[in-house]
Design an enzyme around this catalytic site. Structure first.
Site, PDB file in Angstrom:
ATOM      1  N   ARG A  98       0.817  -1.238   0.000  1.00  0.00           N
ATOM      2  CA  ARG A  98       0.000   0.000   0.000  1.00  0.00           C
ATOM      3  C   ARG A  98       0.838   1.271   0.000  1.00  0.00           C
ATOM      4  O   ARG A  98       0.387   2.333   0.382  1.00  0.00           O
ATOM      5  CB  ARG A  98      -0.979   0.024   1.173  1.00  0.00           C
ATOM      6  N   LYS A 138       3.895  11.227 -11.673  1.00  0.00           N
ATOM      7  CA  LYS A 138       3.050  10.340 -12.492  1.00  0.00           C
ATOM      8  C   LYS A 138       3.798   9.026 -12.676  1.00  0.00           C
ATOM      9  O   LYS A 138       4.939   9.023 -13.148  1.00  0.00           O
ATOM     10  CB  LYS A 138       2.778  10.958 -13.866  1.00  0.00           C
ATOM     11  N   GLU A 195      11.492  17.564 -25.128  1.00  0.00           N
ATOM     12  CA  GLU A 195      10.745  17.947 -23.914  1.00  0.00           C
ATOM     13  C   GLU A 195      11.338  19.220 -23.303  1.00  0.00           C
ATOM     14  O   GLU A 195      10.623  20.017 -22.708  1.00  0.00           O
ATOM     15  CB  GLU A 195      10.752  16.808 -22.880  1.00  0.00           C
ATOM     16  N   LYS A 252       8.709  22.590 -14.576  1.00  0.00           N
ATOM     17  CA  LYS A 252       7.764  21.498 -14.290  1.00  0.00           C
ATOM     18  C   LYS A 252       7.377  21.510 -12.808  1.00  0.00           C
ATOM     19  O   LYS A 252       6.206  21.331 -12.468  1.00  0.00           O
ATOM     20  CB  LYS A 252       8.340  20.140 -14.699  1.00  0.00           C
ATOM     21  N   GLU A 264      -3.445  17.443 -12.237  1.00  0.00           N
ATOM     22  CA  GLU A 264      -3.836  17.826 -13.597  1.00  0.00           C
ATOM     23  C   GLU A 264      -5.326  18.139 -13.723  1.00  0.00           C
ATOM     24  O   GLU A 264      -6.042  17.565 -14.547  1.00  0.00           O
ATOM     25  CB  GLU A 264      -3.428  16.732 -14.602  1.00  0.00           C
ATOM     26  N   ARG A 286      -1.544  21.809 -15.297  1.00  0.00           N
ATOM     27  CA  ARG A 286      -0.586  20.733 -15.585  1.00  0.00           C
ATOM     28  C   ARG A 286      -0.758  20.208 -17.015  1.00  0.00           C
ATOM     29  O   ARG A 286       0.184  19.715 -17.620  1.00  0.00           O
ATOM     30  CB  ARG A 286      -0.707  19.587 -14.565  1.00  0.00           C
ATOM     31  N   ASN A 310       1.332  18.831 -21.641  1.00  0.00           N
ATOM     32  CA  ASN A 310       1.001  17.910 -22.741  1.00  0.00           C
ATOM     33  C   ASN A 310       1.088  18.599 -24.102  1.00  0.00           C
ATOM     34  O   ASN A 310       0.645  18.027 -25.099  1.00  0.00           O
ATOM     35  CB  ASN A 310      -0.410  17.344 -22.540  1.00  0.00           C
ATOM     36  N   HIS A 333       1.553  16.652 -27.264  1.00  0.00           N
ATOM     37  CA  HIS A 333       1.405  15.226 -26.962  1.00  0.00           C
ATOM     38  C   HIS A 333       0.175  14.591 -27.612  1.00  0.00           C
ATOM     39  O   HIS A 333       0.184  13.399 -27.896  1.00  0.00           O
ATOM     40  CB  HIS A 333       1.383  14.990 -25.446  1.00  0.00           C
ATOM     41  N   HIS A 384       1.159  11.453 -29.562  1.00  0.00           N
ATOM     42  CA  HIS A 384       0.669  10.101 -29.250  1.00  0.00           C
ATOM     43  C   HIS A 384       0.004   9.475 -30.466  1.00  0.00           C
ATOM     44  O   HIS A 384       0.137   8.274 -30.709  1.00  0.00           O
ATOM     45  CB  HIS A 384      -0.327  10.139 -28.085  1.00  0.00           C
ATOM     46  N   HIS A 419       9.240   8.495 -28.676  1.00  0.00           N
ATOM     47  CA  HIS A 419       8.286   9.421 -28.047  1.00  0.00           C
ATOM     48  C   HIS A 419       8.654  10.901 -28.252  1.00  0.00           C
ATOM     49  O   HIS A 419       7.831  11.701 -28.705  1.00  0.00           O
ATOM     50  CB  HIS A 419       8.171   9.078 -26.559  1.00  0.00           C
TER      51      HIS A 419
END
Ligand code: NAD
Ligand code: GLY
Length: 368
Positions: free
Chosen positions: A126, A148, A190, A232, A242, A246, A250, A253, A257, A271
């Site tokens: 946990r 993330k 990035e 960031k 987000e 935030r 992206n 992106h 993607h 990527h």
């Protein structure tokens, strides 16, 4: 030269240390985070086989110097490790080491190892603390910061995940010297994204200094990584989950993607290259909608080209990609809510904003 940036998240705040040669000081930096370690006293270091061959021994030596007993867990390199099978293998190894809830797990690697280890630590018993030692440029400026963590599912990338912040990030820019040039440039996409989304002065600095940084100039590289992390960290501190700002991270992106999906996530496009083309497309869409001066879009593309990144869909090797497929892929991307596509567009260099008001026809025209 080194810099420290704090991610201001109250009780979960942590420092990002950026500098050339920091791996040698990893023991001293990590020790304060091990005070509560009541497990067998063995600290797991999760890495992949490529990184292990290059950078694991120096880390183990640095840990030993500080009296920290460590046990490596070496995963196969590549996105395949960010899977249920990879999670099972890693969890098994962590349980064998009897890591307890007050333990610390170290991730030494790129975004794959960081995302997998962060997720495994987040669900182990946990929730166990973890530390990030990112070894790719992408991981140093993006994936190791902000909490993330995820593995991929059959239905798509990063769909099984958690927000689980690391206790510390140690970004040793000297480790980037062994990174293949293509991976370095992909990570640079990035970096330049931060300039485009929120800091025109940083973009100007990159125009003058990126080539030097990418050729290994220590102070330029530290500045590029540290400034990216600072940007960031500020965004994450004000919108960890987000719900707003935030999403600016992206930028490029949604397009990126879709391009990755259209090339089956294979070697034709990594990527960061998808992000590079994606930011150029976001600029083009913004110009088409009358939101952004054409000269800003051209200036951005010119810089990417000068650095050696792709800027157009036609730069991707192999058969031409269908605009219809790309639009469908975007509609399947997880950034869809209430059936509308969320886009990050630009009013100019350094001025990105989030919108859900984009006519799909305009998107298709840009892709054509
Ligand atoms: P990666 O971890 O697969 O690393 C790329 C390659 O470089 C691998 O083969 C690796 O073994 C090798 N490598 C790593 N460090 C090296 C070094 N110093 N020298 C030589 N080789 C080295 O890929 P990546 O680009 O770092 O990360 C991509 C992943 O990050 C994706 O899964 C993506 O979804 C994830 N990501 C996560 C976030 C986040 O916020 N969590 C953000 C962006 C991307
Ligand atoms: N890489 C995007 C984010 O961390 O939100």
């Amino acid at each position: 030269m080194s810099e420290t940036i704090t991610v201001g998240l109250g009780a979960r705040a942590y420092d990002i240390h950026v500098g050339g040669g920091l791996l040698a000081h990893a023991g001293e930096l990590l020790k304060p985070h091990l005070l509560n370690n009541k497990s067998k006293g063995i600290v797991p270091v999760v890495t992949d086989a490529n990184v292990a061959a290059l950078h694991l021994q120096p880390l183990l030596a640095a840990l030993e110097q500080s009296g920290i007993k460590a046990a490596p867990i070496v995963m196969p390199p590549g996105e395949g490790s960010k899977s249920f099978a990879g999670l099972e293998k890693l969890s098994d190894a962590l349980l064998e080491l009897e890591v307890d809830r007050k333990g610390l797990v170290i991730a030494l690697g790129g975004g794959v190892i960081g995302d997998l280890t962060g997720f495994a630590a987040g669900v182990l018993k946990r929730g166990v603390a973890f530390a990030q030692i990112p070894t790719t440029l992408l991981a140093q400026v993006d994936s190791s910061v902000g909490g993330k963590t995820a593995i991929n599912a059959r239905q798509g990338k990063n769909l099984i995940g958690l927000f689980h912040q690391p206790r510390i990030v140690i970004a040793d820019t000297a480790l980037l010297a062994t990174l293949p040039r293509r991976e370095l440039l992909a990570g640079y996409a990035e970096v330049v994204k931060y300039g485009a989304l929120g800091d025109a002065d940083f973009f100007g600095w990159l125009e003058a200094n990126a080539a030097k940084a990418l050729d290994g100039n220590d102070s330029a590289l530290v500045k590029a990584v540290a400034h990216s992390c600072k940007m960031k960290a500020d965004i994450v501190a004000r919108d960890e989950r987000e719900t707003g700002d935030r999403a600016l991270l992206n930028l490029g992106h949604t397009f990126g993607h879709a391009l990755e999906a259209a090339t089956n996530f294979d070697d034709r496009l990594v990527h960061g290259e998808g992000v590079a083309i994606g930011v150029v497309l976001a600029f083009k869409l913004s110009v088409k909608l009358g939101l952004c001066p054409g000269q800003d879009a051209e200036r951005f593309s010119r810089h990417l080209k000068a650095i050696g990144l792709p800027t157009a869909i036609s730069d991707i090797p192999g058969p031409a990609l269908s605009p219809d497929f790309l639009v469908a892929a975007m509609a399947h991307d997880k950034k869809v809510s209430d059936g509308k596509l969320t886009f990050i567009l630009l009013r100019g260099l350094g001025e990105a904003f989030v919108t859900r008001d984009v006519p799909l026809e305009a998107v298709k025209e840009v892709l054509e």
